[in-house]
Enzyme design. Structure first.
Site, PDB file in Angstrom:
ATOM      1  N   LEU A  35     -12.674 -44.784 -22.065  1.00 25.19           N
ATOM      2  CA  LEU A  35     -11.818 -45.295 -23.140  1.00 25.19           C
ATOM      3  C   LEU A  35     -12.755 -45.668 -24.284  1.00 25.19           C
ATOM      4  O   LEU A  35     -13.868 -46.151 -24.046  1.00 25.19           O
ATOM      5  CB  LEU A  35     -11.037 -46.528 -22.679  1.00 25.19           C
ATOM      6  CG  LEU A  35      -9.928 -46.294 -21.641  1.00 25.19           C
ATOM      7  CD1 LEU A  35      -9.289 -47.618 -21.217  1.00 25.19           C
ATOM      8  CD2 LEU A  35      -8.857 -45.355 -22.185  1.00 25.19           C
ATOM      9  N   ASP A  36     -12.308 -45.440 -25.515  1.00 27.68           N
ATOM     10  CA  ASP A  36     -13.135 -45.809 -26.658  1.00 27.68           C
ATOM     11  C   ASP A  36     -13.435 -47.311 -26.634  1.00 27.68           C
ATOM     12  O   ASP A  36     -12.705 -48.094 -26.026  1.00 27.68           O
ATOM     13  CB  ASP A  36     -12.401 -45.477 -27.970  1.00 27.68           C
ATOM     14  CG  ASP A  36     -12.218 -43.975 -28.142  1.00 27.68           C
ATOM     15  OD1 ASP A  36     -12.960 -43.208 -27.511  1.00 27.68           O
ATOM     16  OD2 ASP A  36     -11.322 -43.596 -28.922  1.00 27.68           O
ATOM     17  N   ARG A  37     -14.453 -47.664 -27.351  1.00 26.58           N
ATOM     18  CA  ARG A  37     -14.849 -49.077 -27.381  1.00 26.58           C
ATOM     19  C   ARG A  37     -13.687 -49.969 -27.833  1.00 26.58           C
ATOM     20  O   ARG A  37     -13.472 -51.060 -27.312  1.00 26.58           O
ATOM     21  CB  ARG A  37     -16.033 -49.236 -28.332  1.00 26.58           C
ATOM     22  CG  ARG A  37     -16.661 -50.600 -28.262  1.00 26.58           C
ATOM     23  CD  ARG A  37     -17.838 -50.694 -29.192  1.00 26.58           C
ATOM     24  NE  ARG A  37     -18.497 -51.972 -29.036  1.00 26.58           N
ATOM     25  CZ  ARG A  37     -19.422 -52.416 -29.843  1.00 26.58           C
ATOM     26  NH1 ARG A  37     -19.842 -51.677 -30.862  1.00 26.58           N
ATOM     27  NH2 ARG A  37     -19.963 -53.594 -29.648  1.00 26.58           N
TER      28      ARG A  37
END
Ligand code: URA
Length: 297
Positions: free
Chosen positions: A154-156
């Site tokens: 998952l993106d930051r």
């Protein structure tokens, strides 16, 4: 493991702690369940590996979380443990956890070979095992991190459901595009989406850089903090896929939360930044969803 502390349960104990409290003793099978003849059964039942991998029954049951060593010894003497279907009253009996079926108060006990956690990932944390910045592994007590890695990325700035496991095979299966495991996201979107955006998603959108996406779901889901909320369902996991798909239909993703992966949903009561072990039921569903492996516990 409790939601608040990500504390590990004794590995693989499938018995409820209550199951280790006094219950009517299981009926004894066979006679003469004595220390000298550990199981009241043929010796061979628990000595099948020629002395390797053998462990004392009371030690194993203690490890499984069936009580303190003292409680377990007492319980075994009262006939609450079975080895390969026969009551064993000898706490010192040697058993092979790989070969022998061990029951305590009627519940089969076994090692859980792998660990499976469900995290509510917070924004601001990297989905990686190590990084100079804070990672999802940093949110788990050091003593419990060994061998764990996140399934996918998952993106930051994305929140929500993230599976962490030590099981590389399951991880691979969940990530395999062939399996088409659905991932569901809620995106807070600014800007105005093209009127036919849901249709474009359903047809399989082509991103601005020419990347072709599989058919995906897009439907309105109300609003949150003044942003239109959209529900997006993907069957794959390309780099920044939700953000790029939304951009391709005229919007901008301001917030992103993953709320489901295959049969697993983000538990409503799980606070951001915390995790809990997957339940046996969830594991069965997950293994069923990937299709080619039975969860063995
Ligand atoms: N799509 C994105 O754009 N970001 C994520 O983190 C997951 C899916």
């Amino acid at each position: 493991m409790s939601p608040s502390g990500c504390r590990a349960e004794p590995a693989g104990c499938r018995a409820e702690p209550a199951g280790c409290r006094a219950e009517p003793a299981a009926p004894r099978v066979g006679a003469g369940v004595q220390r000298a003849e550990p199981f009241g059964v043929t010796k061979g039942c628990a000595f099948t590996k020629g002395g390797t991998g053998l462990i004392r029954l009371d030690k194993l049951l203690t490890h499984f979380g069936c009580g303190t060593r003292r409680q377990v010894i007492d319980a075994v003497r009262r006939g609450r443990a079975k080895v390969n279907g026969r009551v064993c009253c000898d706490p010192a009996a040697k058993v092979d956890p790989e070969q022998d079926e061990i029951q305590f108060d009627g519940a089969v006990q076994s090692y859980q070979r792998h660990r499976y956690l469900l995290m509510n990932k917070p924004s601001g944390v990297i989905t990686a095992v190590s990084d100079r910045r804070e990672t999802v592994l940093d949110l788990i007590p050091e003593s419990e991190r060994r061998g764990l890695f996140p399934v996918g990325r998952l993106d930051r700035d994305t929140e929500g459901l993230l599976i962490l496991t030590t099981d590389g095979q399951l991880c691979h299966a969940l990530m395999s595009p062939r399996r088409r495991i659905e991932k569901v996201y809620l995106a807070g979107v600014s800007g105005t989406l093209a009127e036919d955006a849901p249709q474009q998603f359903a047809n399989g959108l082509t991103l601005r850089d020419g990347t072709a996406c599989r058919p995906a779901g897009l439907s309105p889901a109300g609003d949150e903090h003044g942003l239109a909320l959209w529900r997006i369902t993907l069957q794959e996991g390309k780099y920044h896929q939700v953000k790029r798909m939304i951009a391709a239909v005229g919007g901008h993703v301001e917030t992103l939360r993953r709320i489901a992966v295959g049969p697993l949903s983000l538990p409503p009561g799980l606070p951001t930044g915390q995790c809990r072990p997957l339940t046996t039921e969830e594991l069965h569903e997950l293994f069923r969803a990937v299709g080619d492996a039975e969860y063995q516990g």
